[in-house]
Scaffold this motif. Structure first.
Motif, PDB file in Angstrom:
ATOM      1  N   LYS A   9       9.866  -8.857  16.365  1.00 40.96           N
ATOM      2  CA  LYS A   9      10.092 -10.263  16.710  1.00 40.96           C
ATOM      3  C   LYS A   9      11.476 -10.449  17.335  1.00 40.96           C
ATOM      4  O   LYS A   9      11.610 -11.098  18.378  1.00 40.96           O
ATOM      5  N   LYS A  10      12.490  -9.851  16.744  1.00 34.58           N
ATOM      6  CA  LYS A  10      13.851  -9.958  17.288  1.00 34.58           C
ATOM      7  C   LYS A  10      13.943  -9.297  18.663  1.00 34.58           C
ATOM      8  O   LYS A  10      14.624  -9.805  19.555  1.00 34.58           O
ATOM      9  N   GLY A  11      13.260  -8.180  18.845  1.00 35.43           N
ATOM     10  CA  GLY A  11      13.244  -7.503  20.146  1.00 35.43           C
ATOM     11  C   GLY A  11      12.613  -8.371  21.220  1.00 35.43           C
ATOM     12  O   GLY A  11      13.089  -8.413  22.357  1.00 35.43           O
ATOM     13  N   MET A  12      11.567  -9.079  20.855  1.00 36.76           N
ATOM     14  CA  MET A  12      10.924  -9.971  21.820  1.00 36.76           C
ATOM     15  C   MET A  12      11.830 -11.140  22.177  1.00 36.76           C
ATOM     16  O   MET A  12      11.919 -11.524  23.343  1.00 36.76           O
ATOM     17  N   TYR A  13      12.497 -11.693  21.188  1.00 32.52           N
ATOM     18  CA  TYR A  13      13.460 -12.766  21.475  1.00 32.52           C
ATOM     19  C   TYR A  13      14.578 -12.247  22.381  1.00 32.52           C
ATOM     20  O   TYR A  13      14.960 -12.903  23.349  1.00 32.52           O
ATOM     21  N   LEU A  14      15.084 -11.070  22.074  1.00 31.61           N
ATOM     22  CA  LEU A  14      16.154 -10.482  22.890  1.00 31.61           C
ATOM     23  C   LEU A  14      15.682 -10.230  24.321  1.00 31.61           C
ATOM     24  O   LEU A  14      16.405 -10.502  25.288  1.00 31.61           O
ATOM     25  N   SER A  15      14.468  -9.767  24.460  1.00 35.09           N
ATOM     26  CA  SER A  15      13.888  -9.536  25.777  1.00 35.09           C
ATOM     27  C   SER A  15      13.825 -10.828  26.581  1.00 35.09           C
ATOM     28  O   SER A  15      14.214 -10.872  27.749  1.00 35.09           O
ATOM     29  N   GLY A  16      13.324 -11.880  25.953  1.00 36.90           N
ATOM     30  CA  GLY A  16      13.216 -13.167  26.635  1.00 36.90           C
ATOM     31  C   GLY A  16      14.569 -13.741  26.996  1.00 36.90           C
ATOM     32  O   GLY A  16      14.790 -14.192  28.131  1.00 36.90           O
ATOM     33  N   ILE A  17      15.481 -13.709  26.048  1.00 37.13           N
ATOM     34  CA  ILE A  17      16.817 -14.258  26.295  1.00 37.13           C
ATOM     35  C   ILE A  17      17.538 -13.469  27.375  1.00 37.13           C
ATOM     36  O   ILE A  17      18.206 -14.056  28.230  1.00 37.13           O
ATOM     37  N   SER A  18      17.387 -12.142  27.369  1.00 34.40           N
ATOM     38  CA  SER A  18      18.076 -11.334  28.393  1.00 34.40           C
ATOM     39  C   SER A  18      17.518 -11.626  29.783  1.00 34.40           C
ATOM     40  O   SER A  18      18.267 -11.661  30.764  1.00 34.40           O
ATOM     41  N   ASN A  19      16.216 -11.866  29.887  1.00 33.30           N
ATOM     42  CA  ASN A  19      15.650 -12.239  31.189  1.00 33.30           C
ATOM     43  C   ASN A  19      16.220 -13.579  31.668  1.00 33.30           C
ATOM     44  O   ASN A  19      16.678 -13.691  32.798  1.00 33.30           O
ATOM     45  N   ILE A  20      16.168 -14.567  30.797  1.00 34.96           N
ATOM     46  CA  ILE A  20      16.593 -15.906  31.193  1.00 34.96           C
ATOM     47  C   ILE A  20      18.099 -15.965  31.423  1.00 34.96           C
ATOM     48  O   ILE A  20      18.561 -16.388  32.494  1.00 34.96           O
ATOM     49  N   ALA A  21      18.871 -15.540  30.440  1.00 37.58           N
ATOM     50  CA  ALA A  21      20.333 -15.617  30.553  1.00 37.58           C
ATOM     51  C   ALA A  21      20.848 -14.702  31.661  1.00 37.58           C
ATOM     52  O   ALA A  21      21.767 -15.076  32.400  1.00 37.58           O
ATOM     53  N   GLY A  22      20.263 -13.506  31.766  1.00 42.87           N
ATOM     54  CA  GLY A  22      20.695 -12.580  32.812  1.00 42.87           C
ATOM     55  C   GLY A  22      20.554 -13.170  34.198  1.00 42.87           C
ATOM     56  O   GLY A  22      21.468 -13.111  35.016  1.00 42.87           O
ATOM     57  N   VAL A  23      19.414 -13.772  34.446  1.00 40.20           N
ATOM     58  CA  VAL A  23      19.180 -14.398  35.752  1.00 40.20           C
ATOM     59  C   VAL A  23      20.134 -15.570  35.962  1.00 40.20           C
ATOM     60  O   VAL A  23      20.797 -15.674  36.994  1.00 40.20           O
ATOM     61  N   LEU A  24      20.212 -16.460  34.983  1.00 42.06           N
ATOM     62  CA  LEU A  24      21.021 -17.660  35.164  1.00 42.06           C
ATOM     63  C   LEU A  24      22.516 -17.353  35.289  1.00 42.06           C
ATOM     64  O   LEU A  24      23.199 -17.915  36.145  1.00 42.06           O
ATOM     65  N   VAL A  25      23.013 -16.438  34.467  1.00 47.30           N
ATOM     66  CA  VAL A  25      24.444 -16.112  34.500  1.00 47.30           C
ATOM     67  C   VAL A  25      24.812 -15.355  35.762  1.00 47.30           C
ATOM     68  O   VAL A  25      25.711 -15.757  36.506  1.00 47.30           O
ATOM     69  N   PHE A  26      24.130 -14.239  36.014  1.00 44.30           N
ATOM     70  CA  PHE A  26      24.539 -13.390  37.133  1.00 44.30           C
ATOM     71  C   PHE A  26      24.201 -13.989  38.495  1.00 44.30           C
ATOM     72  O   PHE A  26      24.883 -13.724  39.481  1.00 44.30           O
ATOM     73  N   SER A  27      23.167 -14.826  38.554  1.00 41.75           N
ATOM     74  CA  SER A  27      22.851 -15.482  39.826  1.00 41.75           C
ATOM     75  C   SER A  27      23.625 -16.788  39.982  1.00 41.75           C
ATOM     76  O   SER A  27      23.487 -17.461  41.005  1.00 41.75           O
ATOM     77  N   ARG A  28      24.431 -17.096  38.966  1.00 46.11           N
ATOM     78  CA  ARG A  28      25.175 -18.361  38.956  1.00 46.11           C
ATOM     79  C   ARG A  28      24.219 -19.532  39.207  1.00 46.11           C
ATOM     80  O   ARG A  28      24.406 -20.314  40.134  1.00 46.11           O
ATOM     81  N   PHE A  29      23.179 -19.568  38.388  1.00 44.11           N
ATOM     82  CA  PHE A  29      22.144 -20.601  38.504  1.00 44.11           C
ATOM     83  C   PHE A  29      21.570 -20.648  39.928  1.00 44.11           C
ATOM     84  O   PHE A  29      21.497 -21.698  40.550  1.00 44.11           O
ATOM     85  N   PHE A  30      21.193 -19.465  40.421  1.00 46.27           N
ATOM     86  CA  PHE A  30      20.486 -19.290  41.695  1.00 46.27           C
ATOM     87  C   PHE A  30      21.347 -19.576  42.929  1.00 46.27           C
ATOM     88  O   PHE A  30      20.813 -19.852  43.997  1.00 46.27           O
ATOM     89  N   THR A  31      22.661 -19.469  42.797  1.00 47.17           N
ATOM     90  CA  THR A  31      23.544 -19.696  43.949  1.00 47.17           C
ATOM     91  C   THR A  31      24.209 -18.424  44.453  1.00 47.17           C
ATOM     92  O   THR A  31      24.911 -18.460  45.464  1.00 47.17           O
ATOM     93  N   ASN A  32      23.994 -17.297  43.789  1.00 44.95           N
ATOM     94  CA  ASN A  32      24.628 -16.035  44.179  1.00 44.95           C
ATOM     95  C   ASN A  32      23.790 -15.378  45.278  1.00 44.95           C
ATOM     96  O   ASN A  32      22.823 -14.673  45.010  1.00 44.95           O
ATOM     97  N   LYS A  33      24.168 -15.604  46.506  1.00 50.01           N
ATOM     98  CA  LYS A  33      23.404 -15.107  47.662  1.00 50.01           C
ATOM     99  C   LYS A  33      23.450 -13.585  47.779  1.00 50.01           C
ATOM    100  O   LYS A  33      22.550 -12.983  48.383  1.00 50.01           O
ATOM    101  N   THR A  34      24.469 -12.948  47.204  1.00 51.08           N
ATOM    102  CA  THR A  34      24.553 -11.484  47.287  1.00 51.08           C
ATOM    103  C   THR A  34      23.377 -10.836  46.567  1.00 51.08           C
ATOM    104  O   THR A  34      22.839  -9.835  47.041  1.00 51.08           O
ATOM    105  N   ILE A  35      22.971 -11.391  45.442  1.00 51.85           N
ATOM    106  CA  ILE A  35      21.793 -10.850  44.741  1.00 51.85           C
ATOM    107  C   ILE A  35      20.573 -10.963  45.641  1.00 51.85           C
ATOM    108  O   ILE A  35      19.815 -10.004  45.791  1.00 51.85           O
ATOM    109  N   ASN A  36      20.395 -12.122  46.273  1.00 55.80           N
ATOM    110  CA  ASN A  36      19.241 -12.332  47.164  1.00 55.80           C
ATOM    111  C   ASN A  36      19.280 -11.383  48.358  1.00 55.80           C
ATOM    112  O   ASN A  36      18.261 -10.770  48.710  1.00 55.80           O
TER     113      ASN A  36
END
Length: 138
Positions: A9-36
């Protein structure tokens, strides 16, 4: 590998949070054009949004995983595809040039593949555990 219900259960939560937070943080809420620009097919803003949606799915399933063996199997496939996509990318591209353009994008491309491979193995273990349990209950 036998995993406890709480670890799963904790692994699944970690998986979900890492997907969501990873995208939002590193893409700067979808404004990081270098990733794109670095991988316009997989990591377009639409692609990043779908990664976050997968994160929501992982969170939604975390409490009911014991009854969803084939859904867990789909998670294995999803993580395998992203892991393989990253591996192909890392073998054919220069990560240091991404860091030169944008450090956050460089970090994103450094960690997203190992993260997906790790959770691919995790979900595979969960799937095997559920398959073994189902055979015992027949």
């Amino acid at each position: 590998m036998k995993l406890s219900k709480e670890v799963i259960k904790k692994g699944m939560y970690l998986s979900g949070i890492s997907n969501i937070a990873g995208v939002l943080v590193f893409s700067r809420f979808f404004t990081n054009k270098t990733i794109n620009e670095t991988d316009p097919v997989t990591m377009s803003n639409f692609g990043l949004l779908m990664i976050a949606v997968w994160g929501l799915v992982f969170l939604a399933v975390a409490k009911k995983w014991e009854n969803l063996r084939w859904v867990i199997g789909v998670f294995v496939i999803e993580k395998f595809i992203y892991g393989l996509t990253w591996t192909k990318w890392i073998l054919n591209n220069d990560l240091s040039s991404v860091y030169k353009k944008d450090t956050m994008a460089g970090i994103f491309y450094t960690i997203y593949g190992p993260n997906d491979w790790l959770f691919c193995v995790f979900y595979l273990c969960v799937f095997i555990n559920l398959s073994t349990l189902e055979k015992k209950n027949r």
